[in-house]
Design an enzyme around this catalytic site. Sequence first.
Site, mmCIF file in Angstrom:
data_model
loop_
_atom_site.group_PDB
_atom_site.id
_atom_site.type_symbol
_atom_site.label_atom_id
_atom_site.label_comp_id
_atom_site.label_asym_id
_atom_site.label_seq_id
_atom_site.Cartn_x
_atom_site.Cartn_y
_atom_site.Cartn_z
ATOM 1 N N ALA A 196 -3.668 -8.241 17.207
ATOM 2 C CA ALA A 196 -3.832 -9.476 16.425
ATOM 3 C C ALA A 196 -3.683 -9.227 14.935
ATOM 4 C CB ALA A 196 -5.191 -10.107 16.728
ATOM 5 N N GLY A 197 -3.248 -8.020 14.557
ATOM 6 C CA GLY A 197 -3.044 -7.738 13.129
ATOM 7 C C GLY A 197 -4.340 -7.622 12.357
ATOM 8 N N SER A 252 -7.076 -0.580 15.494
ATOM 9 C CA SER A 252 -6.924 0.882 15.544
ATOM 10 C C SER A 252 -7.599 1.546 14.343
ATOM 11 C CB SER A 252 -5.460 1.301 15.676
ATOM 12 O OG SER A 252 -4.707 0.825 14.607
ATOM 13 N N ASP A 290 0.828 -1.222 0.000
ATOM 14 C CA ASP A 290 0.000 0.000 0.000
ATOM 15 C C ASP A 290 0.854 1.261 0.000
ATOM 16 O OD1 ASP A 290 0.680 -0.342 2.730
ATOM 17 O OD2 ASP A 290 -1.370 -0.003 3.481
ATOM 18 N N ASP A 333 -5.749 -0.413 5.718
ATOM 19 C CA ASP A 333 -6.630 -0.801 6.830
ATOM 20 C C ASP A 333 -7.832 0.129 6.903
ATOM 21 O OD1 ASP A 333 -4.393 -2.320 7.175
ATOM 22 O OD2 ASP A 333 -3.735 -1.323 9.013
ATOM 23 N N TYR A 337 8.237 -1.392 11.540
ATOM 24 C CA TYR A 337 7.375 -1.057 10.400
ATOM 25 C C TYR A 337 7.932 0.176 9.685
ATOM 26 C CZ TYR A 337 3.178 -0.044 7.720
ATOM 27 O OH TYR A 337 2.299 0.207 6.700
ATOM 28 N N GLU A 350 -2.862 8.108 12.509
ATOM 29 C CA GLU A 350 -1.759 7.164 12.790
ATOM 30 C C GLU A 350 -0.413 7.870 12.620
ATOM 31 O OE1 GLU A 350 -1.715 3.753 13.463
ATOM 32 O OE2 GLU A 350 -3.822 3.233 13.155
#
Length: 389
Positions: A126-127, A131, A37, A175, A224, A163
């Site tokens: 948990a991915g 959020s 992304d 997401d 990340y 974020e």
Amino acid sequence: MTAHERALRGFNKHFSGDPTLVVRAPGRVNLIGEFTDYNGGHCLPVAIDRGTWVAARARDDDRVQVLAVDLDDARDSFSTAIPIDRLPVLHWANYVRGVFAALGRQVHRHLPGVDLAISGDVPRGAGLSSSASLEVAVGEALRRLFDLDATPLQLALAGQQAEHDYAGCQCGIMDQMASALGKANHALLLNCTSLTATPVPLPADWAIVVIDTRITRGLVESAYNERRRQCVEAAAHFNVNLLCEVVEADFATRSVGMAPLALRRARHVVGEDARTLQAAHAIGNGDLVSLGHLMRASHRSMRDDFEVSLPPIDALVELSNGVIGDTGGARLTGGGFGGSVVAVLPKDGVPDLACAIKLGYRNPSGELAHVHLCSVAAGANLAGALGTG
Ligand code: GLA
């Protein structure tokens, strides 16, 4: 009690009276297209039947009062009349503060005060984008309460900005787009350059299973963000802004002379983008065998080239792929270093898979994985009549 009921009850108790509305925004699981992304490529998430509920009511002042029902009724309060501070520690409230700041800028409007009670059922760490579902739910609540002229994409962008500015994670847009734009029973092929979403219908006899490894992704923002920097550096070698501008067929010739680490990172991204387009095609054709091959290749690439997996997760993926066989596949999903594995397989294969995982997997603390057969949900919306689930 459902998360919807918890949000309502929390609202009644702490703010007295009823909220004007309750909205829900889903978490997501990505079928394929990882770390593409923010490189301008494609990804293929689905919105899931777990999400965040926000009960909301406007106030007649500039105060925002937030109640986090699932965090022992933790509270935050801030004013929209002055610039909204980011709290010094990574804190759930920063997501809410960040959305207020970003959405206000987006719609060029001063946002008045509001009372918000929040509850959810996306497991944290948990991915599965707990959020992003929080950010999009808060945005959706504000959009409806104040009749804001904001599209679902703008809500997604406001969440991403939250974020970046308030949570310190330089995430891409996947997401939040999945949470804002999800479509029931469809995967979304996202083009992260044009920011468009193409729904891809999922065959009714396929199962999407999320296997929460119970290895929590905590404090992984630094890894990340480091990967993201490495991608920017690798793009410079190709003289492009974003790695996904490199066509896979040209990769071998154009990557000559790259440092080994940069080459591995770039190879993952360019290959993964091509796999994602092929996967969308395979889903469209109902071709579970090809999808399975692509998912396995994606996992290997995340493990060996992007280096975001962990040995117990590799073992779980191998175990799952062994049980699934040729029709379908499993791979690590999301930001890596823990979180969940996603498997796609025929519905009638799910009991065998769940049984094998129960027998063959424990996390490093000896706990079982959580196996969840997902239904694919719609994006952010009103949660329905008050008091129902
Ligand atoms: C996290 C980020 C997304 C995306 C994935 C990896 O979920 O929030 O933007 O980069 O990792 O595909």
